[in-house]
Design a protein around this motif. Structure first.
Motif, PDB file in Angstrom:
ATOM      1  N   ARG A 175     -10.044   6.217  -2.816  1.00 23.86           N
ATOM      2  CA  ARG A 175     -10.358   6.263  -4.242  1.00 23.86           C
ATOM      3  C   ARG A 175     -11.417   5.215  -4.567  1.00 23.86           C
ATOM      4  NH1 ARG A 175      -4.309   7.434  -5.528  1.00 23.86           N
ATOM      5  NH2 ARG A 175      -4.114   5.189  -5.452  1.00 23.86           N
ATOM      6  N   ARG A 230      -9.061   6.326 -14.338  1.00 26.47           N
ATOM      7  CA  ARG A 230      -9.041   5.037 -13.637  1.00 26.47           C
ATOM      8  C   ARG A 230     -10.186   4.946 -12.614  1.00 26.47           C
ATOM      9  NH1 ARG A 230      -7.460   0.390 -14.984  1.00 26.47           N
ATOM     10  NH2 ARG A 230      -9.347  -0.204 -13.935  1.00 26.47           N
ATOM     11  N   MET A 233       4.543  15.189 -19.528  1.00 28.99           N
ATOM     12  CA  MET A 233       3.744  16.358 -19.172  1.00 28.99           C
ATOM     13  C   MET A 233       3.756  17.285 -20.387  1.00 28.99           C
ATOM     14  SD  MET A 233       4.502  19.038 -16.066  1.00 28.99           S
ATOM     15  CE  MET A 233       4.737  17.788 -14.798  1.00 28.99           C
ATOM     16  N   GLU A 293       0.842  -1.210   0.000  1.00 33.60           N
ATOM     17  CA  GLU A 293       0.000   0.000   0.000  1.00 33.60           C
ATOM     18  C   GLU A 293       0.875   1.258   0.000  1.00 33.60           C
ATOM     19  OE1 GLU A 293      -4.009   1.832   0.840  1.00 33.60           O
ATOM     20  OE2 GLU A 293      -3.207   0.207  -0.370  1.00 33.60           O
ATOM     21  N   GLU A 303       0.299  19.369 -14.210  1.00 32.64           N
ATOM     22  CA  GLU A 303       0.442  17.911 -14.266  1.00 32.64           C
ATOM     23  C   GLU A 303      -0.782  17.237 -14.891  1.00 32.64           C
ATOM     24  OE1 GLU A 303       0.401  19.736 -11.622  1.00 32.64           O
ATOM     25  OE2 GLU A 303       2.386  19.691 -10.699  1.00 32.64           O
ATOM     26  N   ILE A 321     -11.257  21.266 -10.409  1.00 34.44           N
ATOM     27  CA  ILE A 321     -10.545  20.478 -11.422  1.00 34.44           C
ATOM     28  C   ILE A 321     -10.075  19.142 -10.844  1.00 34.44           C
ATOM     29  CG2 ILE A 321      -8.517  20.412 -12.937  1.00 34.44           C
ATOM     30  CD1 ILE A 321      -8.708  23.431 -13.184  1.00 34.44           C
ATOM     31  N   CYS A 322     -10.492  18.069 -11.459  1.00 32.13           N
ATOM     32  CA  CYS A 322     -10.080  16.703 -11.084  1.00 32.13           C
ATOM     33  C   CYS A 322     -10.542  16.266  -9.699  1.00 32.13           C
ATOM     34  CB  CYS A 322      -8.553  16.542 -11.163  1.00 32.13           C
ATOM     35  SG  CYS A 322      -7.934  16.559 -12.840  1.00 32.13           S
ATOM     36  N   THR A 323     -11.401  17.033  -9.037  1.00 31.78           N
ATOM     37  CA  THR A 323     -11.854  16.640  -7.694  1.00 31.78           C
ATOM     38  C   THR A 323     -13.347  16.365  -7.643  1.00 31.78           C
ATOM     39  OG1 THR A 323     -12.368  18.898  -7.018  1.00 31.78           O
ATOM     40  CG2 THR A 323     -10.099  18.137  -6.660  1.00 31.78           C
ATOM     41  N   SER A 368      -2.383   4.565  -9.491  1.00 30.47           N
ATOM     42  CA  SER A 368      -3.837   4.416  -9.438  1.00 30.47           C
ATOM     43  C   SER A 368      -4.147   3.107  -8.732  1.00 30.47           C
ATOM     44  CB  SER A 368      -4.401   4.389 -10.841  1.00 30.47           C
ATOM     45  OG  SER A 368      -3.836   5.416 -11.593  1.00 30.47           O
ATOM     46  N   LEU A 425      -6.987  12.982  -5.393  1.00 32.93           N
ATOM     47  CA  LEU A 425      -5.839  12.524  -6.174  1.00 32.93           C
ATOM     48  C   LEU A 425      -4.627  12.211  -5.301  1.00 32.93           C
ATOM     49  CD1 LEU A 425      -6.310  14.772  -9.245  1.00 32.93           C
ATOM     50  CD2 LEU A 425      -6.758  12.346  -9.037  1.00 32.93           C
ATOM     51  N   HIS A 426      -4.664  12.717  -4.074  1.00 38.08           N
ATOM     52  CA  HIS A 426      -3.594  12.350  -3.151  1.00 38.08           C
ATOM     53  C   HIS A 426      -4.077  11.346  -2.117  1.00 38.08           C
ATOM     54  CE1 HIS A 426      -2.811  16.577  -4.498  1.00 38.08           C
ATOM     55  NE2 HIS A 426      -1.876  15.877  -5.062  1.00 38.08           N
ATOM     56  N   GLY A 474      -5.103  10.555 -16.204  1.00 36.24           N
ATOM     57  CA  GLY A 474      -4.997   9.106 -16.098  1.00 36.24           C
ATOM     58  C   GLY A 474      -5.581   8.580 -14.798  1.00 36.24           C
ATOM     59  N   ARG A 475      -5.302   9.287 -13.716  1.00 31.19           N
ATOM     60  CA  ARG A 475      -5.809   8.823 -12.426  1.00 31.19           C
ATOM     61  C   ARG A 475      -7.324   8.975 -12.323  1.00 31.19           C
ATOM     62  NH1 ARG A 475      -2.113  11.345  -7.841  1.00 31.19           N
ATOM     63  NH2 ARG A 475      -0.336  11.867  -9.160  1.00 31.19           N
ATOM     64  N   LEU A 499      -2.809  13.588 -14.122  1.00 26.37           N
ATOM     65  CA  LEU A 499      -4.088  13.614 -13.414  1.00 26.37           C
ATOM     66  C   LEU A 499      -5.201  12.968 -14.227  1.00 26.37           C
ATOM     67  CD1 LEU A 499      -3.907  17.225 -11.942  1.00 26.37           C
ATOM     68  CD2 LEU A 499      -3.197  15.078 -10.894  1.00 26.37           C
ATOM     69  N   ALA A 543      -5.655   4.334  -1.630  1.00 28.65           N
ATOM     70  CA  ALA A 543      -6.453   3.445  -2.470  1.00 28.65           C
ATOM     71  C   ALA A 543      -7.870   3.258  -1.903  1.00 28.65           C
ATOM     72  CB  ALA A 543      -5.755   2.095  -2.603  1.00 28.65           C
TER      73      ALA A 543
END
Lengths: 308, 308, 308, 308
Positions: free
Chosen positions: C70, C281, B101, A298, C271, C180-182, A307, C63-64, C277-278, C275, C67
């Motif tokens: 997510r 997923r 990037m 982990e 980045e 953004i992304c959240t 991911s 994003l941080h 990509g994550r 991002l 697992a």
């Protein structure tokens, strides 16, 4: 015409009665592990491989296996590496090959999924830092793209970074098509000149780099000439013709069949693009476990921004 | 809060009355060429750029221009480089930045289109060989991916390869969004710490590498804070409020507007993926002309496309 | 100048006192869930969004996150989709946007990680087959690349394949950079003309396709003009100037600040390549759970040939 | 065991004395052009190819040739297509195959470099518009990725868009390795079930799509079994053994040699990633010339946003 292979276990199979070579086979978790040790210079010459240890881990159905089995192979890679790595000091992983040539991209693909930590040492919290081993990684590219020998670049970087050992990842050529993407070879002899899908001009060894070099490779291709030659050999023995007499005729025939103006023809799975990604993932998992034995899976995933 | 830019011509615009800086503007083929020379240490401190020559070539519509105009810009880049390069010896091109990037991928994209010749010297026919200049190239990747400082890797490689000069290609940050993908800066001062889209930790300069370093860069982003600050400044002057009194309030406001947890927000064209490819192509053409002045364009194309 | 956003919750925030709109907020597993229902035509006009349900799931640090978190978001996406999907029949997932433009590539990236099953129905063993729901997927590309409206292509395919519903995945534009992304928006109103990072010319809705369309989107950009306008608005209210009087001057200023010849400038994380990509997923995991409720996660992974 | 090839000229070579087939060979600009017309149903059955015209353009050294020769091949492709295309109406180009499998990516790579114009018709200035032919393009992907037959998707899109003809681009399998990347086949018979590197399940023909289908293909692989079989056949004739008697034994041997668990093994150049890009470029140039006969090369490049 000696048929080329980068796998020591295949070289040994072609010359079974050789002294100066020991070989043991184990089986665990669906994996066949073969340890070949080339002990004498004479055996090294006969097999066209330097003296040293070669461990192959083979799981014929690995790419269709379930997550549990893929993890078992990653774990076996980690255990094998664990025996060969120096106990202390930073490690440097070098992904060999050409990232723009699918069959030769394994090295750079593994580097992309690797947990790199050397630069985290001053910024990470103390508790974690004490459990991290310093790892750096590079995929220097190939001569035709950089104008520099890979070995030349790696030497320069190693002299600056001074790791305790180098781990070199490479795509290999095998003799049997069944080895493609199913077999991992780990060796303490480094990378030899002429080896790999890319036929490296210079080697990466303890002699050239000044630190131990562990090589990890997976066959991605078989040369087309091998397929042709195998077919002929089988036929000759089937119809009872002595192979020795026809050896020259066979080589001429193969040259005729395989000839082309496009560089070497290789036999490879049609789905090689997908397969190289899966194999790279298993290798990267194995390397991460071996290089960071004090982190949980982990933690490795979290630190490598992976991911789920 | 000093707004950051990697373009010397923008730094100069913010401090017009400075002594120790000379600047000349030329116009040719639809290109505006601005030569800024920072002569004194005092000026260098004021502009936050080292002493040296900075040539910017700007064509506001270059990406929509016809082939003829793009070639004119490539030619102007070649001419500018030609003045700064040492006359003899091998050259090494370093593509900085993170290939994964988009806004920071310019350096590695240029390297991919570059004619690399250093390894051809023994294999090429004599007539051609005498007209080739030895060029090698690397795109070493960034600290977060390799665990090694770019400067560290380049130092190691330079010590091995010993080129006469290094040409470093980088994606820049500008102050004005109109500069993005329209302006090329060439300088003999190398790469400074903190510069570039990637904010390099260590510089690449004659001091660190031991050979001259020519830097070639193109702005790919403007920091979002710049856009906000510009809007505020204009408004304040428009409504007649003194900017000085409100400077602190402005900075707080901007922080509030731009705040986020995703690293730096940048302003960039939505089509940056496509644009970076076109700009890389123009730079690579310019570099190829400058580095191989004794080859025709047709020969450059033929040699670079075409490893068999 | 009405500032554009594709998030209904942001539209609502700009017009809080509106009748015909209900909104509820829940919190679970670190996720903020906001359900906005636009009930009247009048509210739809005021918010510039059609009548229907809009559910946003927001996790500011996703994003941080580890697992486990997510996976919690993927599960929440699955639950939300589960409420909106028809209980029976094949489903078709459409990944909108331009795969070659990072900020607009979310749709095609999700499709790449999706478990597609419609073609397995005759080849899979009976026990598994009865638990599979038929899913097909396409990423048709954008007008500038295909010369065809996305809606036109999807209509043609839907008429052939006749799914029970379409799920359209798209990259969105938001008003606040913190989105953004959240934030994930799920809505039963489909895709509207002009929406998305790519500003679709035609919509994808029940009216145009003849089957229900569920849209799933994540903000990837904020328009640069928004950042500038926010900065100005805050300043004006700070210094006590009435915003209404200066609205026109503000718009002129913003146009001046943001102007450029490169198409729309957007604010996006540097980045964004990593991002997207994550986020893709997480969305793919959520979709796979929602579309295949009778499979285990291990089975989904195994069937989609996913690496561990 | 009939060895498979997608090239009509190779099928013909295996059955030279067949009636109902005419064949002519021309030579121009270093290109060998072979026109095969399969006229009778009987010949069609014998060659396992439908009745119709097959034109192959072959330049054995095309990938090492200079720009001038590559342009000559592109021009020859354009001329051949010009004879088969309907004189009026929009055209739709379909790039077949799997973009994520290098040896099968030719179709989608060609589509990426194609000048698409159908959407420009209302926005372009009148003078240019009258000289443009409407072209749209799609790369729908393969069954395993979409869950839909390619033919199913193309049918749906064709019904909406109603082009005058479809041009389908595909990667082929050949019998001789020397054909790989050196030969272009253009045919008015469309795409047959089972053909191509991807072995299409359904065909794309006038019967299934309702409009003429011109297929353009280039061999990218030879099946490994072919190499083995060729070697055996040659040997048998060399040593004077009658091939007929040993046919069954040969097939068993080949199966034994080539067997593997990775799907079909193919023989392909190691550098296939690079080669597919170069071949795609030549095809796209040829298509652009054929589809836009009233534009100059400079205009095509400018409209397709192409770098010089």
């Amino acid at each position: 015409m000696q048929i080329r292979t980068d796998l020591a276990m295949e070289s040994r199979d072609c010359a079974e009665e050789l002294s100066g070579v020991t070989s043991h086979t184990y089986r665990h978790d669906g994996i066949e592990e073969i340890q070949v040790v080339i002990e004498s210079e004479e055996a090294a010459r006969a097999l066209n491989k330097p003296r040293g240890r070669y461990i192959t881990l083979c799981h014929p159905a690995i790419l269709h296996a379930e997550a549990r089995e893929r993890r078992a192979l990653a774990k076996a890679i980690a255990d094998t590496l664990g025996q060969l790595l120096p106990p202390f000091g930073d490690l440097m992983v070098v992904g060999l090959g050409n990232r723009h040539m699918t069959a030769d991209a394994l090295g750079s693909r593994v580097v992309e999924s690797l947990l790199v930590t050397r630069h985290m040492m001053d910024v990470t919290e103390a508790e974690l830092r004490t459990r991290l081993r310093g790892v750096c990684a590079a995929a220097p590219g190939v001569l035709g793209v950089t104008g520099m020998e890979t070995a030349e670049m790696v030497q320069g970087i190693v002299e600056r970074v001074r790791p305790a050992a180098v781990i070199a990842i490479d795509a290999l050529a095998a003799r049997e098509s069944g080895r493609i993407c199913t077999t991992v070879q780990v060796t303490d002899t480094g990378i030899q000149p002429g080896s790999g899908v890319g036929n490296h001009r210079l080697g990466l060894t303890k002699e050239t780099l000044g630190v131990p070099v562990i090589a990890v490779g997976v066959p991605m291709v078989v040369y087309a000439a091998v397929i042709a030659r195998d077919a002929l050999s089988m036929l000759l023995s089937d119809v009872g013709l002595p192979q020795e007499e026809h050896a020259q005729a066979m080589d001429a025939l193969i040259a005729k069949v395989v000839q082309n103006g496009l560089g070497d023809l290789v036999v490879t799975p049609r789905e090689v693009d997908e397969l190289v990604g899966r194999v790279a993932r298993i290798l990267a998992d194995g390397l991460n476990m071996a290089l960071q034995p004090r982190l949980t899976e982990e933690e490795i995933q979290w630190l490598s921004h992976d991911s789920p």
